[in-house]
Write a protein that holds these residues in place. Structure first.
Motif: not given
Length: 108
Positions: A58-67
């Motif tokens: 999430v920290a690296d790519d919040p556009g692709t990954f979300s908790p």
């Protein structure tokens, strides 16, 4: 990545079974333990991960990954298929599978 590509990727893992889950999600299990869910209509996957991996993604790519949610030592991460790198997704889904597979199966 298209949902069909993801399906091929996840079903290539040893002893994976597919079944309907809640809402409009398709669940994937290894020896009856869930490790990922696909929402084809909305184009995302929920993957089992460690809490640390979830936070890093999430920290690296919040556009692709979300908790998604966390419980105990595991957390789930939502991955947008349209923006994820296929090789990264292969690594992530394999790791999710390993977190649920029996040790002997995961080591083989």
């Amino acid at each position: 990545m298209r949902p069909e590509e993801f399906l091929h990727m996840v079903l290539d893992l040893p002893e994976v079974t597919e079944r309907e889950a809640f809402s409009n999600l398709t669940g994937f299990r290894v020896r009856d333990k869930g490790f990922c869910y696909l929402n084809e209509d909305e184009g995302f996957v929920l993957l089992k991960a460690t809490r640390e991996e979830q936070a890093a993604l999430v920290a690296d790519d919040p556009g692709t990954f979300s908790p998604s949610w966390a419980s105990g030592r595991f957390a789930w991460v939502e991955v947008k298929l349209a923006s994820v790198d296929p090789e990264e997704m292969r690594e992530l889904v394999t790791e999710a599978w390993r977190l649920s597979a029996p040790k002997r199966l995961a080591a083989g």
